[in-house]
Design a protein around this motif. Structure first.
Motif, PDB file in Angstrom:
ATOM      1  N   VAL A  10       0.823  -1.229  -0.172  1.00 26.53           N
ATOM      2  CA  VAL A  10      -0.051  -0.156   0.070  1.00 26.53           C
ATOM      3  C   VAL A  10       0.850   1.266   0.031  1.00 26.53           C
ATOM      4  CG1 VAL A  10      -0.911   1.183   1.963  1.00 26.53           C
ATOM      5  CG2 VAL A  10      -2.386  -0.489   0.677  1.00 26.53           C
ATOM      6  N   SER A  11       2.268   1.197   0.664  1.00 22.16           N
ATOM      7  CA  SER A  11       2.959   2.475   0.745  1.00 22.16           C
ATOM      8  C   SER A  11       3.814   2.534  -0.675  1.00 22.16           C
ATOM      9  CB  SER A  11       4.189   2.305   1.760  1.00 22.16           C
ATOM     10  OG  SER A  11       3.525   1.853   2.845  1.00 22.16           O
ATOM     11  N   PHE A  12       3.718   1.477  -1.582  1.00 22.78           N
ATOM     12  CA  PHE A  12       4.771   1.579  -2.692  1.00 22.78           C
ATOM     13  C   PHE A  12       4.112   2.455  -3.921  1.00 22.78           C
ATOM     14  CE2 PHE A  12       7.693   0.493  -5.619  1.00 22.78           C
ATOM     15  CZ  PHE A  12       7.269   0.490  -6.939  1.00 22.78           C
ATOM     16  N   PRO A  13       2.748   2.605  -4.204  1.00 25.24           N
ATOM     17  CA  PRO A  13       2.681   3.371  -5.598  1.00 25.24           C
ATOM     18  C   PRO A  13       3.165   4.787  -5.388  1.00 25.24           C
ATOM     19  CG  PRO A  13       0.509   2.146  -4.708  1.00 25.24           C
ATOM     20  CD  PRO A  13       1.555   1.872  -3.734  1.00 25.24           C
ATOM     21  N   PRO A  14       3.347   5.557  -4.280  1.00 28.65           N
ATOM     22  CA  PRO A  14       4.265   6.842  -4.549  1.00 28.65           C
ATOM     23  C   PRO A  14       5.588   6.709  -4.930  1.00 28.65           C
ATOM     24  CG  PRO A  14       2.958   6.739  -2.347  1.00 28.65           C
ATOM     25  CD  PRO A  14       2.854   5.283  -2.905  1.00 28.65           C
ATOM     26  N   VAL A  15       6.147   5.546  -4.957  1.00 33.78           N
ATOM     27  CA  VAL A  15       7.451   5.507  -5.267  1.00 33.78           C
ATOM     28  C   VAL A  15       7.595   5.644  -6.853  1.00 33.78           C
ATOM     29  CG1 VAL A  15       9.708   3.861  -5.327  1.00 33.78           C
ATOM     30  CG2 VAL A  15       8.059   3.782  -3.399  1.00 33.78           C
ATOM     31  N   GLN A  16       6.421   5.024  -7.376  1.00 31.88           N
ATOM     32  CA  GLN A  16       6.509   4.788  -8.928  1.00 31.88           C
ATOM     33  C   GLN A  16       5.998   6.290  -9.216  1.00 31.88           C
ATOM     34  OE1 GLN A  16       5.729   1.308 -10.672  1.00 31.88           O
ATOM     35  NE2 GLN A  16       4.648   1.960 -12.525  1.00 31.88           N
ATOM     36  N   ALA A  17       5.448   6.834  -8.653  1.00 31.96           N
ATOM     37  CA  ALA A  17       4.548   8.212  -9.106  1.00 31.96           C
ATOM     38  C   ALA A  17       5.887   9.287  -9.332  1.00 31.96           C
ATOM     39  CB  ALA A  17       3.760   8.536  -8.306  1.00 31.96           C
ATOM     40  N   VAL A  18       6.540   9.281  -8.077  1.00 33.61           N
ATOM     41  CA  VAL A  18       7.460  10.464  -7.827  1.00 33.61           C
ATOM     42  C   VAL A  18       8.439  10.738  -8.995  1.00 33.61           C
ATOM     43  CG1 VAL A  18       6.969  10.710  -5.484  1.00 33.61           C
ATOM     44  CG2 VAL A  18       9.101   9.920  -6.231  1.00 33.61           C
ATOM     45  N   PRO A  19       9.221   9.593 -10.002  1.00 37.89           N
ATOM     46  CA  PRO A  19       9.824  10.104 -10.884  1.00 37.89           C
ATOM     47  C   PRO A  19       9.164  11.066 -12.063  1.00 37.89           C
ATOM     48  CG  PRO A  19      10.022   7.730 -10.192  1.00 37.89           C
ATOM     49  CD  PRO A  19       8.895   8.507  -9.662  1.00 37.89           C
ATOM     50  N   SER A  20       8.067  10.990 -11.867  1.00 42.45           N
ATOM     51  CA  SER A  20       7.248  12.097 -13.066  1.00 42.45           C
ATOM     52  C   SER A  20       7.392  13.614 -12.548  1.00 42.45           C
ATOM     53  CB  SER A  20       5.830  11.809 -12.894  1.00 42.45           C
ATOM     54  OG  SER A  20       5.446  10.412 -12.708  1.00 42.45           O
ATOM     55  N   PHE A  21       8.138  13.796 -11.335  1.00 42.78           N
ATOM     56  CA  PHE A  21       8.303  14.951 -10.850  1.00 42.78           C
ATOM     57  C   PHE A  21       9.905  15.467 -10.891  1.00 42.78           C
ATOM     58  CE2 PHE A  21       4.284  14.839  -9.880  1.00 42.78           C
ATOM     59  CZ  PHE A  21       3.705  14.034  -9.017  1.00 42.78           C
ATOM     60  N   PRO A  22      10.158  16.457 -11.765  1.00 52.26           N
ATOM     61  CA  PRO A  22      11.592  16.581 -11.993  1.00 52.26           C
ATOM     62  C   PRO A  22      12.219  17.014 -10.610  1.00 52.26           C
ATOM     63  CG  PRO A  22      10.362  18.526 -12.656  1.00 52.26           C
ATOM     64  CD  PRO A  22       9.037  17.397 -12.527  1.00 52.26           C
ATOM     65  N   SER A  23      11.743  17.452  -9.275  1.00 48.07           N
ATOM     66  CA  SER A  23      12.300  17.722  -8.064  1.00 48.07           C
ATOM     67  C   SER A  23      12.488  16.519  -7.568  1.00 48.07           C
ATOM     68  CB  SER A  23      11.269  18.699  -7.202  1.00 48.07           C
ATOM     69  OG  SER A  23      10.092  17.815  -7.087  1.00 48.07           O
ATOM     70  N   SER A  24      12.390  15.302  -8.138  1.00 49.70           N
ATOM     71  CA  SER A  24      12.821  14.156  -7.646  1.00 49.70           C
ATOM     72  C   SER A  24      14.182  13.856  -7.890  1.00 49.70           C
ATOM     73  CB  SER A  24      12.072  12.909  -7.923  1.00 49.70           C
ATOM     74  OG  SER A  24      10.544  13.237  -7.427  1.00 49.70           O
TER      75      SER A  24
END
Lengths: 429, 406
Positions: B213-227
């Motif tokens: 349940v905690s994982f989805p944000p990990v795959q989401a954030v490479p969409s944001f350049p500030s990562s």
């Protein structure tokens, strides 16, 4: 009844089946437990402690949770092993319960190592007295046993719980709180302070996932006393708080072939969090952490209301309070067990069970003889509420002033130094 | 738009009622007749890529569109036109794709997003980040962390063999890279997604462990350049384009919903169909069934055997019947494979016509396919054998990419 419904104040329930499985369910799923649950009156969640009868029943809590009492023999053993008088909190039974603390002492006696882990969730800039309790006690344990301490600042939890805070603000709050913690007098040669947002990576992240893989959503929601409306960060949070009890989370401190046991001083209401990691740790090849647990400092208004909460300013004494503010707070808000008139008081004496100043003196007055004397005089009606409060004000003011002086000397460089990722070569010296 | 993007909850209900196709990152199964892509696009709320859009891409990039675009393998998108509008005005973007390294055995289906992303990188002259979700595989599979990390590095070699430009490409594995700004963005996303929402999007239940349940944000954030502060410092509004298979859509539907709430741009998506298993259209290739796919490690002999033995044929049972009725191209797997891998449009059209009208036999079609696949696989193996540990380190080094937009 669904998980979310346990939040309803009208139906407080705490169901504890046995130490393993580690679930502290806040609702009864099975009908066979329904009646048991209904009979339980205490509700203990992370942010609130309620005692419907006006008094925390710690005996009942210890029974429910299944932890052990710290008895006089154990206190004596600690004194013997550390060659110094036991801390006031032990003598007064403030730290009153434990899990496997004897095992830690056995290890220590055998020359084996352990380390201390404690922490807090930054929730406001000013700490109040009850925040200090685990840190004061942990500092004593550090000095007495000559062991290292890791201190976790859960700035991520602050962020996840509060939609109004930015990440930057949470990081800032964590640093400010670190200064208060440092002011408690930890030994920099033996202490590593870290904030989750900065530290989560590498080995720490790996351990978080190792734990997370072994806790179901349902269990986690039960542990945090939450619901399915909570965000996935909060539901996923318990492993983050558990991971520091696994020594491999700190590769810069503990080499791979030397994984010491962990001892966690904490308030009793954290027990469900750490019962979870005690269940999981052996499954991933680690020793169970031991716990040493404290009672909760009541709010000034008494045990009936919620514990000291930074969001309810009347109920707490802050480490930033002036002597005048302390005097006002105690005189105005501290719930008295004395009688309503002097005559009645001289006749009947005070009810020590509900008297808040006496409880605070129990926590904060160092001298045992003086404390016993005050209790006796007050109970027998010879000492008045005003005098007890006066003594309390003096004791607290002194403690708070000392803290403020120490805190004023903590620089940004010192915070950096405590937080620096570095080995601690003398940590067991 | 938002309502359509919420479509999955309605889709889930419909699925339950009619027992039809299921498409999410962990399960892809079709009803009779294979995946209904029209229905999927409706349910998910994404857009079809039409000829006009393919033409536009060709024009903007000054080169023929990739085979996968011409043949409709990459068939759906979200906000691709908006991204191209910006690109036309001189505004750059970066590419983000990835892989869950669950085994060392990659098959052709795995290579497709990478082959296509390499084309996009060259055509648009933009940087690329590639995420290896070794943490995800640890959480979902019976793997140790050590093994997950090792698989990530091994898979990185196959990815590098696809020919990415080291001056413009950053490959990372979650176990190595999660931390700092990346982790802060994970917290930001996590705070915006409730358990209930996650259950609705991904199909989790309360018995699942909290790692999932905690994982989805990990795959989401490479969409944001500030990562990626070492790459995109000061470029918080830089756009992102994500080439992926359509089963990954739920992650990015969630990401697009959260992005404006945390002050970031929504990523655009360009999505592919599933590459059919040799046995037919009903499922995607599975790494656990060796005969369902052509692996990048297969020898020429193995390719020949697999295609001859397992590739589902739309031809008739006897030569006589076949000459009379011709082949059913809708179910013929070799034709589908040629559709994706045979570069020459004219030759493909010729084969289809001859086969449909019964003049070309299954064996001949399969023979052509074997040749095409053998060439692709051999080329990959040669490139892969030249990838050293140092090259992997170089692609994975946390370093700025000064020429990434050049």
């Amino acid at each position: 009844m669904e998980v979310g419904a346990q939040r309803e104040a009208t139906q407080p329930m705490l169901v504890v089946q046995e130490e393993t499985p580690p679930v502290v369910g806040v609702r009864a799923k099975d009908t066979e437990h329904e009646t048991e649950a209904a009979a339980v009156e205490l509700v203990v969640t992370q942010s609130e402690v309620l005692a419907p009868e006006g008094r925390m029943d710690y005996d009942k809590l210890v029974d429910l949770f299944g932890c052990q009492r710290i008895d006089a023999a154990l206190v004596h053993r600690i004194a013997r092993l550390t060659s110094r008088p036991p801390h006031r909190f032990l003598r007064r039974g403030v730290f009153f319960a434990h899990r496997d603390f004897n095992s830690v002492l056995d290890l220590h006696e055998a020359g084996e190592k352990f380390y201390l882990f404690t922490g807090m969730e930054p929730s406001s800039e000013a700490l109040h007295l009850s925040h200090l309790i685990p840190f004061m006690f942990t500092k004593y344990l550090q000095d007495a046993f000559k062991v290292p301490v890791v201190i976790q600042l859960c700035d991520d939890a602050s962020f996840l719980r509060n939609n109004n805070l930015t990440v930057a603000e949470c990081k800032r709050l964590a640093r400010e709180n670190a200064k208060d913690i440092i002011a408690c007098g930890f030994d920099i040669q033996r202490t590593f302070i870290f904030t989750n947002i900065s530290y989560t990576r590498g080995a720490f992240y790996e351990n978080i996932l190792e734990v997370a893989k072994r806790v179901t959503c349902e269990d986690s929601i039960g542990i945090i006393g939450g619901s399915q409306e909570d965000n996935i960060g909060i539901v996923g949070f318990p492993p983050v708080e558990a991971a520091p009890s696994l020594p491999s989370s700190f590769p810069h401190l503990f080499p791979r072939n030397d994984q010491p046991r962990c001892l966690i001083p904490c308030a009793i209401y954290r027990d469900p969090f750490f019962r979870m990691i005690r269940d999981v740790a052996p499954k991933i090849g680690f020793q169970k952490p031991s716990l040493i647990e404290s009672k909760i400092l009541p709010a000034l208004q008494g045990e009936e209301s919620s514990k000291m909460s930074a969001s309810n300013p009347n109920s707490a004494i802050y480490v930033t309070d002036s002597p005048k503010q302390i005097k006002t707070m105690v005189n105005k808000y501290a719930f008295s067990g004395g009688q309503s008139s002097v005559e009645l008081h001289r006749k009947l004496g005070a009810n020590l069970d509900v008297d808040v100043p006496i409880k605070y003196l129990e926590f904060f007055l160092e001298d045992d003889d003086e404390f016993e004397h005050i209790k006796k005089e007050y109970k027998d009606g010879r000492m008045l509420t005003g005098e007890v409060k006066q003594r309390l004000i003096a004791a607290i003011s002194e403690m708070v002033s000392r803290h403020q002086r120490a805190r004023a000397q903590v620089t940004e460089e010192m915070v950096d130094a405590f937080m620096e990722l570095r080995p601690l070569p003398n940590m067991f010296g | 738009m938002a309502a359509a993007e919420q479509g999955v909850d309605a889709a889930r209900k419909e699925e339950e009622e009619e027992e039809e196709q299921v498409v999410n990152p962990w399960e892809v199964s079709a009803g009779k007749g294979g995946i209904d892509y029209d229905k999927l696009v409706d349910q998910f709320g994404c857009q079809r890529i039409d000829d006009a859009l393919v033409g536009r891409i060709a024009r903007l990039t000054g080169r023929p569109p990739h085979c996968f675009l011409r043949r409709g393998l990459f068939f759906a998108h979200r906000d691709l036109n908006e991204l191209l509008d910006l690109y036309e005005k001189g505004e750059k973007f970066y590419l983000y794709t990835g892989r869950g390294p669950s085994s060392e055995a990659l098959h052709l289906g795995h290579l497709i997003p990478f082959m296509f992303t390499k084309y996009l990188q060259e055509a648009f002259k933009v940087p690329l980040v590639i995420q290896l979700t070794d943490d995800e595989k640890f959480l979902w599979k019976n793997l140790t962390i050590q093994e997950s990390k090792r698989l990530a590095r091994e898979n990185a070699k196959d990815i590098i063999a696809c020919g990415f430009d080291i001056e413009r490409t950053f490959i990372f594995s979650d176990f190595s890279f999660v931390g700092g700004a990346f982790y802060e963005n994970m917290m930001q996303v996590a705070r915006c997604v409730t358990m209930n929402k996650a259950i609705g999007i991904f199909g989790f239940n309360l018995e699942d462990h909290i790692g999932k349940v905690s994982f989805p944000p990990v795959q989401a954030v490479p969409s944001f350049p500030s990562s990626f502060p070492h790459l995109f410092a000061g470029k918080d509004q830089l756009r992102c384009l994500i080439p992926c298979a359509v089963d990954q859509d739920p992650y990015f539907r969630m990401t697009r919903d959260v992005a404006p709430r945390i002050g970031y741009q929504k990523p655009s998506l360009i999505e592919s169909r599933f590459f059919p298993a040799l046995q037919g259209e009903n499922t995607k290739m599975s790494a656990s069934d060796a005969n369902s796919a052509i692996y990048v490690t297969d020898s020429a002999k193995e390719i020949k055997t697999k295609v001859n033995k397992y590739a589902f044929s739309g031809g008739q049972d006897s030569i006589e019947l076949h000459r009379k009725l011709g082949a059913n191209l809708d179910v013929d797997v070799p034709i589908k494979y040629l559709n994706f891998f045979l570069e020459d449009d004219d030759e493909l059209a010729h084969i289809k016509k001859e086969y449909k009208e019964g003049r070309m036999l299954t064996g001949e079609v399969k023979q052509r396919l074997i040749a095409v696949l053998s060439e692709i696989v051999a080329r990959h193996q040669r490139a892969r054998s030249q990838v050293t540990e140092e090259m992997v380190d170089a692609f994975m080094a946390v370093r700025p990419l000064p020429n990434m937009f050049g």
